[in-house]
Design a protein around this motif. Sequence first.
Motif, PDB file in Angstrom:
ATOM      1  N   LEU A 106      65.660  14.144  35.395  1.00 43.98           N
ATOM      2  CA  LEU A 106      66.213  13.785  36.648  1.00 43.98           C
ATOM      3  C   LEU A 106      67.337  14.565  36.471  1.00 43.98           C
ATOM      4  CD1 LEU A 106      64.909  10.765  37.025  1.00 43.98           C
ATOM      5  CD2 LEU A 106      63.199  12.362  38.168  1.00 43.98           C
ATOM      6  N   ILE A 107      68.540  14.036  35.491  1.00 41.99           N
ATOM      7  CA  ILE A 107      69.619  14.613  35.477  1.00 41.99           C
ATOM      8  C   ILE A 107      69.819  16.002  35.645  1.00 41.99           C
ATOM      9  CG2 ILE A 107      72.330  14.465  34.484  1.00 41.99           C
ATOM     10  CD1 ILE A 107      71.567  12.096  33.250  1.00 41.99           C
ATOM     11  N   GLU A 108      68.799  16.758  34.404  1.00 38.54           N
ATOM     12  CA  GLU A 108      68.557  17.963  34.092  1.00 38.54           C
ATOM     13  C   GLU A 108      67.763  18.637  35.461  1.00 38.54           C
ATOM     14  OE1 GLU A 108      67.210  21.075  30.555  1.00 38.54           O
ATOM     15  OE2 GLU A 108      66.956  18.453  30.898  1.00 38.54           O
ATOM     16  N   ALA A 109      67.189  18.163  36.563  1.00 39.02           N
ATOM     17  CA  ALA A 109      67.284  18.739  37.371  1.00 39.02           C
ATOM     18  C   ALA A 109      67.747  18.988  38.839  1.00 39.02           C
ATOM     19  CB  ALA A 109      65.425  18.187  37.867  1.00 39.02           C
ATOM     20  N   ILE A 117      69.284  15.806  40.039  1.00 39.31           N
ATOM     21  CA  ILE A 117      68.394  14.705  40.519  1.00 39.31           C
ATOM     22  C   ILE A 117      69.682  14.373  41.547  1.00 39.31           C
ATOM     23  CG2 ILE A 117      68.027  12.714  41.228  1.00 39.31           C
ATOM     24  CD1 ILE A 117      65.524  14.409  41.134  1.00 39.31           C
ATOM     25  N   PRO A 118      71.295  14.594  40.883  1.00 41.46           N
ATOM     26  CA  PRO A 118      71.853  13.721  41.506  1.00 41.46           C
ATOM     27  C   PRO A 118      72.586  14.807  43.139  1.00 41.46           C
ATOM     28  CG  PRO A 118      71.994  13.379  39.392  1.00 41.46           C
ATOM     29  CD  PRO A 118      71.337  13.846  39.656  1.00 41.46           C
ATOM     30  N   GLU A 119      72.130  15.781  42.721  1.00 39.32           N
ATOM     31  CA  GLU A 119      72.817  17.240  43.956  1.00 39.32           C
ATOM     32  C   GLU A 119      71.504  16.898  44.823  1.00 39.32           C
ATOM     33  OE1 GLU A 119      73.451  17.888  40.435  1.00 39.32           O
ATOM     34  OE2 GLU A 119      75.023  17.145  40.693  1.00 39.32           O
ATOM     35  N   ALA A 120      70.403  16.791  44.737  1.00 44.20           N
ATOM     36  CA  ALA A 120      69.510  17.526  45.051  1.00 44.20           C
ATOM     37  C   ALA A 120      69.025  16.838  46.729  1.00 44.20           C
ATOM     38  CB  ALA A 120      67.733  16.818  44.637  1.00 44.20           C
ATOM     39  N   GLY A 121      68.140  17.025  47.449  1.00 44.21           N
ATOM     40  CA  GLY A 121      68.316  16.926  48.638  1.00 44.21           C
ATOM     41  C   GLY A 121      67.074  15.934  48.915  1.00 44.21           C
ATOM     42  N   ALA A 122      65.801  16.412  48.187  1.00 48.42           N
ATOM     43  CA  ALA A 122      64.544  15.148  48.435  1.00 48.42           C
ATOM     44  C   ALA A 122      64.039  15.840  46.418  1.00 48.42           C
ATOM     45  CB  ALA A 122      63.477  16.014  49.150  1.00 48.42           C
ATOM     46  N   LEU A 123      62.691  14.618  46.715  1.00 50.85           N
ATOM     47  CA  LEU A 123      62.394  14.674  45.200  1.00 50.85           C
ATOM     48  C   LEU A 123      60.568  14.407  46.034  1.00 50.85           C
ATOM     49  CD1 LEU A 123      61.428  14.681  42.198  1.00 50.85           C
ATOM     50  CD2 LEU A 123      62.493  11.992  42.366  1.00 50.85           C
TER      51      LEU A 123
END
Length: 653
Positions: A97-100, A102-108
């Motif tokens: 998730l970190i590599e994807a 996720i901390p900066e993502a808007g939606a998952l």
Amino acid sequence: MVVCGDDALAHRIAAELREVYRERVTLVLPSGREPQRPRVLPALPGLGRATALLGRVSAAMARTSLLSSDGPGADGDEPPEEAVRILESAEADDETLIEARIPEAGALALVYDDDETNIHAALRARRLNPRLRLVIRLYNRKLGQQLEELLDQAAAVAARDDPEGAGAVDASTTVLSDADTVAPALTATAVAGTSKVIEADGLLLRAVERPPGRPGRSGPALCTLALLSPSADEPADEGGAHGGLGADDGPVMLPDDATAAAAVASGRSPVVLEAVSYAGREVRPRTLRGRGAPLGSFFSRRLRFSLAGIVGAVLALAVASTLTTGEPPLHAVYLSLLDLFAINDPAVDEPLARKVLQLLSGLTGLLLLPVLIAAVLEALGTFRSAAALRRPPRGLSGHVVLLGLGKVGTRVLARLHEMGIPVVCVEADPEARGIALARRLRVPTVLGDVTDEGVLEAAKIGRARTLLALTSVDSTNLEAALYARSLTPRLRVTLRLFDDRFATAVYRTLRAAHPRALTRSRSVTFLAAPAFAGAMMGRQIIGAVPVERRVLLVARVEARGHPELAGRTVGEVLRPGRLRVLAVDTSAPDDPGADDAPAAEQTGQEREPAHLVHELGDGYVLRPQDRVLLAATRQGLGELLGRRPVAAGIRQD
């Protein structure tokens, strides 16, 4: 946007986010190897087990120019080859998730086929980014509701701790089931013949293409959503550019009434909005409260007639006794019943008329004995078969034949029953998921393989209105459709097919072979992906209506906080080519102090359906607490919601 999944739904959602919403997407795929460096979508041949599926996604995106190399990306600052990033990982753990990002993502979106995997990943993602908008795929409704409350509560706690961060975005949690999501679209094919149906605020609306000059079967149009290209003679899903005058201009989106009328008069086909209702015969059986057995099933028609004849005979004997012996009416009835049950004294010393009446009463009592025995046996049989599956009744017509009672078929059955549409189910597995629901709802069900001769005939396919083939085997659905069409050439058919290319080929072939019959081929992933993608964009977007190569978004927005809506009339909100009001939910009270808790929500009562625009009139002034149902292009909705602008050169509609 980040999408994690292990089946075709994840790929379809990624394509939907890029094609419709022009978002940057990271797609996390399962792999038996260790996680690799992020890859981009054009490098699909090296993705191991996902090569074939992703290759089809890449081809679909290439056809829609999403990965063209002659223009900037959706945001103007992203190269086109970074449109969709591919990341392989065995599971969605913290490292993945970190590599994807996720901390900066808007939606998952978590759309793994296993509910437990999705729950674990959702808990990790909420911890890594409390501001993240979550969309989770779960089949268990009750568990999904509890998970929504838990994750929303965690986001609320983070918002209180960091009001400038987490509280500034919509960190909502939406739990969806692909079966629940596609059920309305599949049901709509049985009701309206199309899946372009939007459900919102108690309304059921559909977008339908009309030839110019034809009013349509469902009544007058509520509004015109678009005007098709002059040369758009083929459906949008057939693809390809159309030659001829105006072909390169594309459709006209959300025209005003004057423009639409003039274009239709000149021969252009419109896409109009209609209200959907079921025009067939509804089934409303009388049932005992708390039981599933119909009241009329306790006694057959012959038995009811026999009982009525005996009651009439007793009354006739009582009247004759009153007239001949002078007995009071009640006493005469009492004596007749005693004679009927053979518990009265013999009328040895009575007049001749009394003797004759007693003999006739005794004869009637002999006739009553087998009737009573039959009534007892039928009642016992009714209670014994209350848990059994009901057979299709004689004379049934205009019904829907539903093949398959798996996850999707069960949801469709429930919705058809709620709408009062007569249904006959066909299922080969007596232990299937939907058998219990069919038994509880007393829906006629035929147990047997639909490919066996006589099974569809037992379901009264010859007098059916629609066939919904929703089994999990493509060949079974196709074989059932072909056989049903051989019996009823003009039968409306909807097929559930997993492979999109196979579905397109089947659709075109059946349409060519039966041009006067309505045929629809549907993929569950194709129908479910727009709902998942819309939920990732926010809860305002509830649907999308494709128009040729463009799309119209349907959104639900509260007027408060939008100067373009609050305080303006419905007519003033209209912005041709970008924005149009479809309906308004006016159930919120006028008291500003009660805006946050509408009366319908406080009392727990069901909300009334929203008012369509033609019911309110163009002069209705939108209140801040009104919820507005809008049809908009991406550009119009982006301007209304204040999303980041899209770079010039990218098609907006």
